[in-house]
Motif scaffolding. Structure first.
Motif, PDB file in Angstrom:
ATOM      1  N   SER A   1       3.631   4.584  -3.420  1.00 33.99           N
ATOM      2  CA  SER A   1       3.435   3.846  -2.324  1.00 33.99           C
ATOM      3  C   SER A   1       4.956   3.188  -1.879  1.00 33.99           C
ATOM      4  O   SER A   1       6.187   3.279  -2.493  1.00 33.99           O
ATOM      5  CB  SER A   1       2.707   3.029  -2.695  1.00 33.99           C
ATOM      6  OG  SER A   1       3.432   1.918  -3.686  1.00 33.99           O
ATOM      7  N   ALA A   2       5.114   2.895  -0.773  1.00 33.63           N
ATOM      8  CA  ALA A   2       6.040   2.043  -0.098  1.00 33.63           C
ATOM      9  C   ALA A   2       5.594   0.931   0.585  1.00 33.63           C
ATOM     10  O   ALA A   2       4.834   0.736   1.088  1.00 33.63           O
ATOM     11  CB  ALA A   2       6.952   2.853   0.873  1.00 33.63           C
ATOM     12  N   ARG A   3       6.639  -0.218   0.383  1.00 36.43           N
ATOM     13  CA  ARG A   3       6.139  -1.353   0.853  1.00 36.43           C
ATOM     14  C   ARG A   3       6.226  -1.513   2.458  1.00 36.43           C
ATOM     15  O   ARG A   3       7.471  -0.951   2.730  1.00 36.43           O
ATOM     16  CB  ARG A   3       7.074  -2.687   0.216  1.00 36.43           C
ATOM     17  CG  ARG A   3       6.676  -4.045   0.868  1.00 36.43           C
ATOM     18  CD  ARG A   3       7.733  -4.939   0.583  1.00 36.43           C
ATOM     19  NE  ARG A   3       7.873  -5.236  -1.004  1.00 36.43           N
ATOM     20  CZ  ARG A   3       6.936  -6.240  -1.609  1.00 36.43           C
ATOM     21  NH1 ARG A   3       6.004  -6.991  -0.707  1.00 36.43           N
ATOM     22  NH2 ARG A   3       7.105  -6.569  -2.789  1.00 36.43           N
TER      23      ARG A   3
ATOM     24  N   ALA B   1       3.134  -8.370   3.410  1.00 38.01           N
ATOM     25  CA  ALA B   1       1.765  -8.528   3.118  1.00 38.01           C
ATOM     26  C   ALA B   1       1.066  -7.064   3.101  1.00 38.01           C
ATOM     27  O   ALA B   1      -0.337  -7.091   2.859  1.00 38.01           O
ATOM     28  CB  ALA B   1       1.096  -9.163   4.770  1.00 38.01           C
ATOM     29  N   SER B   2       1.776  -6.032   2.945  1.00 40.00           N
ATOM     30  CA  SER B   2       1.040  -4.669   2.880  1.00 40.00           C
ATOM     31  C   SER B   2       2.008  -3.570   2.330  1.00 40.00           C
ATOM     32  O   SER B   2       3.053  -3.759   2.475  1.00 40.00           O
ATOM     33  CB  SER B   2       0.525  -4.319   4.355  1.00 40.00           C
ATOM     34  OG  SER B   2       1.455  -4.199   5.337  1.00 40.00           O
ATOM     35  N   PHE B   3       1.362  -2.406   2.082  1.00 38.69           N
ATOM     36  CA  PHE B   3       2.047  -1.545   1.590  1.00 38.69           C
ATOM     37  C   PHE B   3       1.589  -0.149   2.103  1.00 38.69           C
ATOM     38  O   PHE B   3       0.184  -0.173   2.441  1.00 38.69           O
ATOM     39  CB  PHE B   3       2.477  -1.302   0.102  1.00 38.69           C
ATOM     40  CG  PHE B   3       1.236  -1.504  -0.814  1.00 38.69           C
ATOM     41  CD1 PHE B   3       0.643  -0.243  -1.441  1.00 38.69           C
ATOM     42  CD2 PHE B   3       0.534  -2.442  -1.102  1.00 38.69           C
ATOM     43  CE1 PHE B   3      -0.146  -0.176  -2.320  1.00 38.69           C
ATOM     44  CE2 PHE B   3      -0.343  -2.391  -2.130  1.00 38.69           C
ATOM     45  CZ  PHE B   3      -0.719  -1.410  -2.576  1.00 38.69           C
ATOM     46  N   LEU B   4       2.145   0.729   1.852  1.00 39.84           N
ATOM     47  CA  LEU B   4       1.589   2.468   2.324  1.00 39.84           C
ATOM     48  C   LEU B   4       1.625   3.356   1.056  1.00 39.84           C
ATOM     49  O   LEU B   4       2.469   3.363   0.570  1.00 39.84           O
ATOM     50  CB  LEU B   4       2.611   2.902   3.504  1.00 39.84           C
ATOM     51  CG  LEU B   4       2.034   3.965   4.115  1.00 39.84           C
ATOM     52  CD1 LEU B   4       0.726   3.581   5.226  1.00 39.84           C
ATOM     53  CD2 LEU B   4       3.148   4.731   5.083  1.00 39.84           C
ATOM     54  N   VAL B   5       0.316   3.747   0.956  1.00 36.26           N
ATOM     55  CA  VAL B   5       0.077   4.349  -0.395  1.00 36.26           C
ATOM     56  C   VAL B   5      -0.128   6.019   0.210  1.00 36.26           C
ATOM     57  O   VAL B   5      -0.691   6.301   1.067  1.00 36.26           O
ATOM     58  CB  VAL B   5      -1.099   4.015  -1.277  1.00 36.26           C
ATOM     59  CG1 VAL B   5      -2.448   4.157  -0.499  1.00 36.26           C
ATOM     60  CG2 VAL B   5      -1.021   4.783  -2.696  1.00 36.26           C
ATOM     61  N   ALA B   6       0.335   7.064  -0.795  1.00 41.05           N
ATOM     62  CA  ALA B   6       0.021   8.496  -0.433  1.00 41.05           C
ATOM     63  C   ALA B   6      -1.599   8.698  -0.324  1.00 41.05           C
ATOM     64  O   ALA B   6      -2.097   7.831  -0.819  1.00 41.05           O
ATOM     65  CB  ALA B   6       0.823   9.105  -1.457  1.00 41.05           C
ATOM     66  N   PRO B   7      -1.823   9.889   0.204  1.00 40.21           N
ATOM     67  CA  PRO B   7      -3.270  10.193   0.285  1.00 40.21           C
ATOM     68  C   PRO B   7      -3.605  10.536  -1.063  1.00 40.21           C
ATOM     69  O   PRO B   7      -3.007  10.702  -2.030  1.00 40.21           O
ATOM     70  CB  PRO B   7      -3.089  11.631   0.956  1.00 40.21           C
ATOM     71  CG  PRO B   7      -1.748  11.616   1.727  1.00 40.21           C
ATOM     72  CD  PRO B   7      -0.973  10.814   0.959  1.00 40.21           C
TER      73      PRO B   7
ATOM     74  N   VAL C   1      -2.782   2.273   4.471  1.00 39.57           N
ATOM     75  CA  VAL C   1      -2.304   0.804   4.573  1.00 39.57           C
ATOM     76  C   VAL C   1      -3.143   0.030   3.580  1.00 39.57           C
ATOM     77  O   VAL C   1      -4.282  -0.141   3.640  1.00 39.57           O
ATOM     78  CB  VAL C   1      -2.025   0.241   6.069  1.00 39.57           C
ATOM     79  CG1 VAL C   1      -1.814  -1.208   5.706  1.00 39.57           C
ATOM     80  CG2 VAL C   1      -1.520   1.088   6.882  1.00 39.57           C
ATOM     81  N   VAL C   2      -2.601  -0.506   2.316  1.00 39.34           N
ATOM     82  CA  VAL C   2      -3.239  -1.656   1.514  1.00 39.34           C
ATOM     83  C   VAL C   2      -2.535  -2.836   1.609  1.00 39.34           C
ATOM     84  O   VAL C   2      -1.436  -3.042   1.545  1.00 39.34           O
ATOM     85  CB  VAL C   2      -2.892  -0.920   0.152  1.00 39.34           C
ATOM     86  CG1 VAL C   2      -3.974  -1.833  -0.798  1.00 39.34           C
ATOM     87  CG2 VAL C   2      -3.513   0.383   0.109  1.00 39.34           C
ATOM     88  N   PRO C   3      -3.467  -3.789   2.066  1.00 40.07           N
ATOM     89  CA  PRO C   3      -3.176  -5.250   2.059  1.00 40.07           C
ATOM     90  C   PRO C   3      -2.842  -5.827   0.519  1.00 40.07           C
ATOM     91  O   PRO C   3      -3.653  -5.292  -0.440  1.00 40.07           O
ATOM     92  CB  PRO C   3      -4.330  -5.836   2.832  1.00 40.07           C
ATOM     93  CG  PRO C   3      -5.350  -4.948   2.215  1.00 40.07           C
ATOM     94  CD  PRO C   3      -5.069  -3.703   2.190  1.00 40.07           C
ATOM     95  N   LEU C   4      -1.797  -6.747   0.470  1.00 43.28           N
ATOM     96  CA  LEU C   4      -1.841  -7.286  -0.685  1.00 43.28           C
ATOM     97  C   LEU C   4      -2.817  -8.350  -1.124  1.00 43.28           C
ATOM     98  O   LEU C   4      -2.976  -8.718  -2.179  1.00 43.28           O
ATOM     99  CB  LEU C   4      -0.257  -7.998  -0.707  1.00 43.28           C
ATOM    100  CG  LEU C   4       0.818  -7.404  -1.433  1.00 43.28           C
ATOM    101  CD1 LEU C   4       1.150  -5.904  -0.667  1.00 43.28           C
ATOM    102  CD2 LEU C   4       2.106  -8.154  -1.434  1.00 43.28           C
ATOM    103  N   ASP C   5      -3.494  -8.870  -0.103  1.00 43.21           N
ATOM    104  CA  ASP C   5      -4.719  -9.654  -0.248  1.00 43.21           C
ATOM    105  C   ASP C   5      -6.096  -9.113   0.241  1.00 43.21           C
ATOM    106  O   ASP C   5      -5.785  -8.281   1.043  1.00 43.21           O
ATOM    107  CB  ASP C   5      -4.634 -11.110   0.625  1.00 43.21           C
ATOM    108  CG  ASP C   5      -3.318 -11.736  -0.058  1.00 43.21           C
ATOM    109  OD1 ASP C   5      -3.189 -11.970  -1.204  1.00 43.21           O
ATOM    110  OD2 ASP C   5      -2.580 -12.608   0.808  1.00 43.21           O
TER     111      ASP C   5
END
Length: 228
Positions: free
Chosen positions: A32-34, A38-44, A59-63
């Protein structure tokens, strides 16, 4: 999707395939990359070596809870990003030499240049079961602390870098350090227990001289989404 987010997604996909080509992941693993605070992007959510050009990342939120379809262990990434504003990328790998060393309850000592990046040695998460809960992920992130990697006994490792490129390169460095450590253990009493000092590691663990860029270029050479 914005141009910046599209570019970041391309980097995530390139990183995913690089980890696969290098043998640092197989059916299991993720990166993943920040995006921002508030969020980061993770691979499929598929084997990283099989990620296709242009395939959507998540897209994954930190909360809040993990989005539907995101792998359970991605909560590890979330907890690291929450605690480490300096971290811009995370790689969850299943590197074979690191795995072999970990089942002995060991992590590589800083015996050569690549090992110096983890001086004096990466912490060991001494729990072989799958990590699928928020409390476990929090504990692992806390044990990682300010280190660049944590080894999970019988279950691979996690690397944390200032960028995803750095996390991928660190995963390769960690595996090479594990290779050297296993070679030293095999040599037994014929090997002097030499390792880098604090001062030597501080000097050697540098990105100067395009060390990061050159290894990234090596690991991503020929990828369909690399440019230039």
């Amino acid at each position: 999707m914005s141009t910046d987010l599209e570019a970041l997604a391309r980097t995530v996909r390139v990183a995913a395939r690089a980890l696969g080509r290098a043998g640092l992941v197989h059916a299991y693993g993720h990166c993943s990359a920040r995006i921002d605070a508030a969020s980061f992007l993770v691979a499929p959510s598929r084997p990283l070596g099989l990620v296709q050009p242009g395939q959507a990342c998540s897209v994954v939120p930190l909360d809040g809870p993990l989005p539907e379809g995101v792998l359970p262990e991605v909560r590890i990434h979330r907890e690291i990003y929450r605690r480490r504003p300096d971290v811009g990328g995370v790689a969850r790998v299943q590197a074979p030499k690191t795995m072999s060393l970990s089942v002995l309850g060991l992590t590589p000592v800083a015996r050569h240049g690549f090992g110096a990046y983890f001086h004096p040695r990466p912490p060991l998460w001494d729990e072989p079961l799958l990590l699928r809960s928020d409390p476990q992920a929090r504990q692992l992130a806390e044990q990682l602390g300010q280190a660049r990697a944590i080894v999970m006994r019988g279950n691979g490792a996690v690397t944390a870098g200032e960028s995803l490129q750095a996390a991928v390169v660190l995963a390769w460095y960690l595996e090479d350090a594990a290779r050297v450590e296993l070679d030293c253990l095999a040599a037994g009493p014929h090997t002097l227990p030499t390792c880098f000092t604090d001062e030597q590691s501080a000097v050697r663990a540098t990105w100067n001289g395009r060390l990061l860029e050159r290894m990234w270029d090596y690991l991503t050479a020929g990828d369909p989404e690399t440019s230039g």
